[in-house]
Design an enzyme around this catalytic site. Structure first.
Site, PDB file in Angstrom:
ATOM      1  N   ASP A  14     -18.887 -27.506   7.482  1.00 47.36           N
ATOM      2  CA  ASP A  14     -17.428 -26.892   7.211  1.00 47.36           C
ATOM      3  C   ASP A  14     -16.750 -26.835   8.594  1.00 47.36           C
ATOM      4  O   ASP A  14     -15.904 -25.832   8.937  1.00 47.36           O
ATOM      5  CB  ASP A  14     -17.587 -25.347   6.619  1.00 47.36           C
ATOM      6  N   GLU A 172     -11.173 -27.024  -3.118  1.00 50.13           N
ATOM      7  CA  GLU A 172     -11.378 -25.809  -2.211  1.00 50.13           C
ATOM      8  C   GLU A 172     -11.288 -26.432  -0.734  1.00 50.13           C
ATOM      9  O   GLU A 172     -10.861 -27.362  -0.588  1.00 50.13           O
ATOM     10  CB  GLU A 172     -12.930 -25.188  -2.237  1.00 50.13           C
TER      11      GLU A 172
HETATM   12  C1  6LW Z   1     -17.709 -23.379   1.497  1.00 50.69           C
HETATM   13  C2  6LW Z   1     -17.096 -24.107   0.527  1.00 50.69           C
HETATM   14  C3  6LW Z   1     -18.312 -24.552  -0.164  1.00 50.69           C
HETATM   15  O1  6LW Z   1     -17.072 -22.207   1.971  1.00 50.69           O
HETATM   16  O2  6LW Z   1     -19.431 -24.361   0.516  1.00 50.69           O
HETATM   17  O3  6LW Z   1     -19.041 -26.209  -1.709  1.00 50.69           O
HETATM   18  C4  6LW Z   1     -19.046 -23.143   1.157  1.00 50.69           C
HETATM   19  N1  6LW Z   1     -18.182 -25.699  -0.885  1.00 50.69           N
HETATM   20  O4  6LW Z   1     -16.063 -24.993   1.013  1.00 50.69           O
HETATM   21  C5  6LW Z   1     -20.040 -22.875   2.219  1.00 50.69           C
HETATM   22  O5  6LW Z   1     -20.340 -24.106   3.170  1.00 50.69           O
END
Ligand code: 6LW
Length: 499
Positions: A14, A172
């Site tokens: 991330d 996201e």
């Molecule tokens: C992160 C999100 C994700 O906050 O995983 O699958 C989470 N997506 O973007 C943790 O890395």
């Protein structure tokens, strides 16, 4: 000059990046480990050095009871008018918050909370406005945004749904940028597994309506046989020479069907703008292990030595604890050039505070050796663990069973536990060694000055994300379980990359 990807190998997912003049900083997620949110520095986008963590105090990071994959997720770092801001979410405790500093290698402020639900927060500064966007679910999964007062974190506007993405699952990890006349909203889509992508949209207003890029996804390796997989969760930066770059996460599976165990790692690739004004990451959305470096003055860091002799006053930045440093009894000063770790009565598979000091496995092939002085009492054990999470780990330790001092190799995979004991040994100064290959771990021990003995092996794939689940990757850690707080003394810890 070439960039070697991943620029930050091992479990550092991330990523978010910002530039302050000639300096670049990256932050990554840290979940249930303490301190939280590792921070990295570079002057050329090629060489990166960890300069510390953003969350170093319990007042900034509470992880009591957190599962390994809970805790702090998906940070964003931004630089604005002399201050660095790092915003993240404590998934387990208190939701979104940010901290700030003028010196990213120093201490960061106390947390400032923002009352907006969801995960993956980001900040965008424009004139006197600060936009706060995150992933939410109120009106379906999508990107939600409000404006905040950056001094207090208070919301100045209602939260609005601004984009639902292009139709893939889990839109996201939003980041908003202004380039030319447009506001660009870039997001991950498809989930962080093998369908991961990065998509982008633009609008003349920061609240949309957003027009999806005709070239979406602008980054993905889904359905490809490439050695890098799961690329997505990106952030953009413009370098001082005018070139654009994206950092993003990816994984390097070691087998087919795909399995990976050292976590989601941080990569970088150049960004090209199309004539009609869209950024495309890498070569039409694909990236390589080796990329051409930017045209910036080369700035290498002093190479960290592979062996830590524990002769400094503070632990080096690579080390982390499980959930809490304060709850761990440890010292670098009790004995000269030695790390003392006192036993905890919480085992590695508890949600409490096991005595654990570890670092990420950053290479598929590596060798870890420690020298340890330890006099176990009945059932005490101290040594090394290859730790994916509380239910998936391989432990090599010195213990005492039925009055005999012996080594134990315990492999836990879910609720399955296998234990193997060595012959009784004579001596309390020992060395433990773990040899990692892409597919296996081999566990060795010796009494100081004697021959190495192989106690057993374990498959790497049983510690993989595909088996264990979650968002983390393998740590290799010193640990100490004891109901009597028996102390273990680690003289040195050597991590040797074999790639
Ligand atoms: C992160 C999100 C994700 O906050 O995983 O699958 C989470 N997506 O973007 C943790 O890395």
């Amino acid at each position: 000059m070439k960039i070697q990807n991943p620029i930050i190998p091992g479990f550092y997912p991330d990523p978010s990046i910002c530039r302050a003049g000639e300096d670049y900083y990256i932050v990554t997620s840290s979940f249930g480990y303490f301190p939280g949110i590792p921070i990295w520095h570079s002057k050329d986008l090629v060489h990166w050095q960890q300069i510390g963590h953003c969350l170093t105090k319990e007042s900034q990071l509470q992880l009591e009871g957190a599962k390994i994959s809970e805790g702090v997720w998906a940070p964003t770092i931004r630089y604005h008018q002399g201050r660095f801001y790092m915003v993240t979410t404590n998934e387990t405790k208190c939701g979104h918050f940010y901290v700030w500093t003028e010196d990213p290698a120093g201490e960061w402020s106390e947390p400032i909370y923002v009352d907006q639900s969801g995960i993956d927060p980001s900040l965008f500064f424009e004139d006197d406005k600060v936009y706060f966007s995150s992933t939410g679910t109120e009106e379906g999964i999508g990107i939600y945004q409000c404006e905040i007062d950056i001094e207090t974190g208070k919301k100045l506007t209602d939260t609005k749904l601004i984009w639902k993405g292009t139709g893939g699952k889990f839109t996201e990890a939003p980041h908003l940028y202004k380039v030319g006349d447009y506001y660009y909203l870039m997001c991950a889509e498809g989930g962080t597994e093998y369908g991961h992508t990065e998509v982008i949209a633009r609008s003349k207003s920061p609240y949309g309506p957003f027009e999806s890029c005709p070239y979406n996804p602008i980054l993905t390796h889904r359905s490809s046989g490439r050695s890098i997989q799961s690329t997505g969760h990106a952030d953009l930066v413009q370098a001082s020479d005018g070139s654009w770059w994206a950092v993003f996460l990816g994984v390097r599976p070691v087998s087919y069907p795909y399995r990976h165990h050292i976590g989601r790692e941080t990569f970088i690739a150049p960004v090209h703008w199309t004539e009609d004004g869209w950024p495309i990451i890498g070569n039409q959305g694909t990236v390589e292990l080796e990329e051409n470096a930017p045209n910036l003055p080369v700035a290498k860091w002093k190479q960290a030595t592979s062996r830590d002799d524990f002769n400094e006053k503070q632990l080096q930045a690579c080390w982390a604890f499980l959930r809490s440093e304060e709850q761990t009894e440890w010292s670098l000063s009790e004995k000269d050039s030695t790390l003392m770790l006192a036993g905890s009565s919480d085992r590695l598979d508890s949600r409490g505070y096991p005595a654990f000091i570890g670092r990420r496995q950053q290479h598929h092939s590596c060798e870890v050796t420690v020298s340890m002085a330890y006099e176990p009492q009945q059932d005490d054990e101290a040594g090394l663990t290859v730790f994916m999470d509380d239910k998936h780990h391989y432990d090599l330790a010195l213990t005492k069973v039925n009055g005999q001092t012996q080594f134990i190799l315990r492999r836990q995979v879910g609720s399955l536990i296998d234990e193997k004991l060595s012959e009784p040994i004579d001596g309390t100064n020992v060395e433990l060694r773990i040899e990692a290959t892409p597919t296996d771990y081999h566990f060795y021990y010796r009494v100081a000055g004697k021959q190495w003995t192989l106690l057993g092996d374990g498959e790497a794939r049983l510690l993989s994300t595909e088996v264990a689940g979650g968002f983390t990757g393998v740590f290799i850690a010193m640990y100490n379980y004891s109901r009597n707080k028996t102390k273990a003394y680690y003289d040195w810890f050597e991590y040797e990359a074999k790639e």
